[in-house]
Design an enzyme around this catalytic site. Structure first.
Site, PDB file in Angstrom:
ATOM      1  N   SER A   1       0.853  -1.193   0.000  1.00  0.00           N
ATOM      2  CA  SER A   1       0.000   0.000   0.000  1.00  0.00           C
ATOM      3  C   SER A   1       0.888   1.242   0.000  1.00  0.00           C
ATOM      4  O   SER A   1       2.044   1.179   0.419  1.00  0.00           O
ATOM      5  CB  SER A   1      -0.854   0.007   1.270  1.00  0.00           C
ATOM      6  OG  SER A   1      -1.501   1.244   1.438  1.00  0.00           O
TER       7      SER A   1
ATOM      8  N   TYR B   1      -1.550  -0.833  10.400  1.00  0.00           N
ATOM      9  CA  TYR B   1      -1.771  -1.162   8.982  1.00  0.00           C
ATOM     10  C   TYR B   1      -0.501  -0.856   8.185  1.00  0.00           C
ATOM     11  O   TYR B   1      -0.017  -1.682   7.413  1.00  0.00           O
ATOM     12  CB  TYR B   1      -2.959  -0.360   8.437  1.00  0.00           C
ATOM     13  CG  TYR B   1      -3.194  -0.538   6.953  1.00  0.00           C
ATOM     14  CD1 TYR B   1      -3.817  -1.686   6.464  1.00  0.00           C
ATOM     15  CD2 TYR B   1      -2.788   0.424   6.030  1.00  0.00           C
ATOM     16  CE1 TYR B   1      -4.026  -1.866   5.110  1.00  0.00           C
ATOM     17  CE2 TYR B   1      -2.996   0.254   4.666  1.00  0.00           C
ATOM     18  CZ  TYR B   1      -3.615  -0.892   4.217  1.00  0.00           C
ATOM     19  OH  TYR B   1      -3.817  -1.068   2.865  1.00  0.00           O
TER      20      TYR B   1
HETATM   21  N1  LIG Z   1      -8.844   0.257  -1.020  1.00  0.00           N
HETATM   22  C1  LIG Z   1      -7.749   0.974  -0.907  1.00  0.00           C
HETATM   23  O1  LIG Z   1      -7.797   2.220  -0.965  1.00  0.00           O
HETATM   24  C2  LIG Z   1      -6.398   0.311  -0.753  1.00  0.00           C
HETATM   25  C3  LIG Z   1      -5.246   1.109  -0.839  1.00  0.00           C
HETATM   26  C4  LIG Z   1      -4.003   0.516  -0.708  1.00  0.00           C
HETATM   27  C5  LIG Z   1      -3.899  -0.850  -0.510  1.00  0.00           C
HETATM   28  N2  LIG Z   1      -5.031  -1.611  -0.409  1.00  0.00           N
HETATM   29  C6  LIG Z   1      -4.869  -3.054  -0.213  1.00  0.00           C
HETATM   30  O2  LIG Z   1      -5.452  -3.746  -1.293  1.00  0.00           O
HETATM   31  C7  LIG Z   1      -5.908  -5.018  -0.884  1.00  0.00           C
HETATM   32  C8  LIG Z   1      -7.344  -5.220  -1.334  1.00  0.00           C
HETATM   33  O3  LIG Z   1      -8.137  -4.250  -0.699  1.00  0.00           O
HETATM   34  P1  LIG Z   1      -9.598  -3.865  -1.195  1.00  0.00           P
HETATM   35  O4  LIG Z   1      -9.690  -2.390  -1.102  1.00  0.00           O
HETATM   36  O5  LIG Z   1      -9.928  -4.561  -2.443  1.00  0.00           O
HETATM   37  O6  LIG Z   1     -10.451  -4.459   0.046  1.00  0.00           O
HETATM   38  P2  LIG Z   1     -11.826  -5.267   0.097  1.00  0.00           P
HETATM   39  O7  LIG Z   1     -12.271  -5.193   1.511  1.00  0.00           O
HETATM   40  O8  LIG Z   1     -12.747  -4.798  -0.963  1.00  0.00           O
HETATM   41  O9  LIG Z   1     -11.359  -6.745  -0.274  1.00  0.00           O
HETATM   42  C9  LIG Z   1     -10.529  -7.476   0.587  1.00  0.00           C
HETATM   43  C10 LIG Z   1     -10.971  -8.912   0.606  1.00  0.00           C
HETATM   44  O10 LIG Z   1     -10.069  -9.631   1.457  1.00  0.00           O
HETATM   45  C11 LIG Z   1     -10.844 -10.538   2.227  1.00  0.00           C
HETATM   46  N3  LIG Z   1     -10.167 -10.851   3.477  1.00  0.00           N
HETATM   47  C12 LIG Z   1      -9.995 -10.040   4.557  1.00  0.00           C
HETATM   48  N4  LIG Z   1      -9.380 -10.700   5.530  1.00  0.00           N
HETATM   49  C13 LIG Z   1      -9.143 -11.955   5.063  1.00  0.00           C
HETATM   50  C14 LIG Z   1      -8.534 -13.096   5.632  1.00  0.00           C
HETATM   51  N5  LIG Z   1      -8.056 -13.090   6.879  1.00  0.00           N
HETATM   52  N6  LIG Z   1      -8.462 -14.225   4.878  1.00  0.00           N
HETATM   53  C15 LIG Z   1      -8.967 -14.249   3.620  1.00  0.00           C
HETATM   54  N7  LIG Z   1      -9.558 -13.185   3.048  1.00  0.00           N
HETATM   55  C16 LIG Z   1      -9.648 -12.053   3.760  1.00  0.00           C
HETATM   56  C17 LIG Z   1     -12.157  -9.806   2.481  1.00  0.00           C
HETATM   57  O11 LIG Z   1     -13.207 -10.718   2.849  1.00  0.00           O
HETATM   58  C18 LIG Z   1     -12.388  -9.102   1.168  1.00  0.00           C
HETATM   59  O12 LIG Z   1     -13.160  -9.896   0.291  1.00  0.00           O
HETATM   60  C19 LIG Z   1      -5.732  -5.061   0.638  1.00  0.00           C
HETATM   61  O13 LIG Z   1      -4.550  -5.770   0.938  1.00  0.00           O
HETATM   62  C20 LIG Z   1      -5.595  -3.610   1.015  1.00  0.00           C
HETATM   63  O14 LIG Z   1      -4.865  -3.422   2.189  1.00  0.00           O
HETATM   64  C21 LIG Z   1      -6.281  -1.062  -0.529  1.00  0.00           C
END
Ligand SMILES: NC(=O)c1ccc[n+]([C@@H]2O[C@H](COP(=O)([O-])OP(=O)(O)OC[C@H]3O[C@@H](n4cnc5c(N)ncnc54)[C@H](O)[C@@H]3O)[C@@H](O)[C@H]2O)c1
Length: 271
Positions: A142, A155
């Protein structure tokens, strides 16, 4: 690497960017094993994919459950015959509070999912990926993994750990068929706040206090496309979004100024 007819494991496939990666891989002719904690989310991904029988399998498990993760390669190979690539996308954020108010169990949960989840999946699939003629492993860190965001200390620490772990794996696998990639998304328009069980009301109030300006974010579809392209090209690292690109440069040119810029933006939220 060519995607068609290859087999990919995608964590976080039940929502957000992970779901987009699954859907776009299927559209591009790959076979996918989608992994997520949320079985209902996985079922929805299957409906959206409308994939031919067997091209998409789902595996409901917690990536921080090492025993379940170590049993996963056998299940995937039984279903698909091989594994050519792993996308570690699953992750959660923490409540927007300062370290002084952050409970130990919350810190441990974030580290268990974001860091140990990636370690478990990597260790489980690495021997299989190294045995393929060409393969890829991509971990989603991230912007918060290279830039400290107040209220997201645990985080950020978990994502910084993912960054270094992945970069070390990149270094260790030079001269092997495995290409290793780390991704740094900025803001992406997913439901990660609610999916992480974090109260969004403070965020909305802070946005309203700041004139209601909602920061521009990348769409999950676009982020998913960029994540797949990074694996396809086998790049070392990639940022997603203008925010991440800008802060990536600024954090290296002047780490202190970059830190204070974000600290200032988070003031309304944290007090
Ligand atoms: N959304 C943002 O702005 C952003 C920015 C930077 C990085 N990220 C990273 O991108 C990745 C995806 O995020 P997103 O925004 O698509 O989130 P999201 O919540 O839409 O999707 C994440 C998925 O991971 C699953 N998950 C959570 N904990 C889990 C576990 N212990 N075991 C298995 N599955 C699990 C959830 O059920 C969900 O379906 C994450 O690693 C997040 O930290 C997101």
């Amino acid at each position: 690497m060519q995607l068609a007819d290859k087999v990919f494991v995608v964590t976080g496939g039940g929502n957000g960017m992970g779901r987009e990666v699954v859907l776009q891989l299927i559209t591009r002719g790959a076979r996918v094993a989608a992994v997520d904690l949320n079985g209902a989310g996985l079922a929805e991904t299957v409906t959206l994919a409308g994939a031919a029988e067997g091209r998409l399998t789902t595996h409901a498990l917690n990536v921080s459950d090492r025993k379940a993760v170590l049993a996963l390669p056998d299940a995937v190979i039984k279903a698909h015959g091989q594994v050519d690539g792993l996308f570690n996308v699953a992750g959660i954020i923490q409540p927007f509070v300062k370290i002084n108010e952050l409970d130990f169990d919350v810190i441990e949960r974030v580290l268990n999912v974001n860091f140990w989840g990636v370690v478990n999946m990597t260790k489980a699939f690495l021997p299989h990926l190294l045995a393929r003629p060409e393969s890829g492993l991509l971990n989603v860190s991230s912007m918060g993994g290279f830039l400290p965001v107040p209220g997201q200390a645990a985080y950020g620490a978990s994502k910084a750990a993912v960054k270094l772990f992945t970069e070390a794996l990149f270094a260790e696998t030079q001269g092997t068929p495995l290409k290793v990639t780390v991704i740094f998304p900025g803001g992406v328009g997913t439901n990660i706040t609610a999916n992480s069980g974090v109260d969004a009301s403070k965020l909305e109030a802070a946005a309203a206090a700041g004139g209601g300006k909602v920061p521009k974010t990348t769409s999950p579809q676009d982020a998913g496309r960029q994540i797949i392209e990074a694996m396809e090209k086998g790049v070392f690292r990639a940022t997603i979004g203008g925010d991440a690109r800008f802060m990536d440069r600024m954090a290296r040119l002047s780490p202190r100024r970059a830190t204070l810029l974000i600290a200032n933006q988070m003031k309304a939220l944290l007090g």
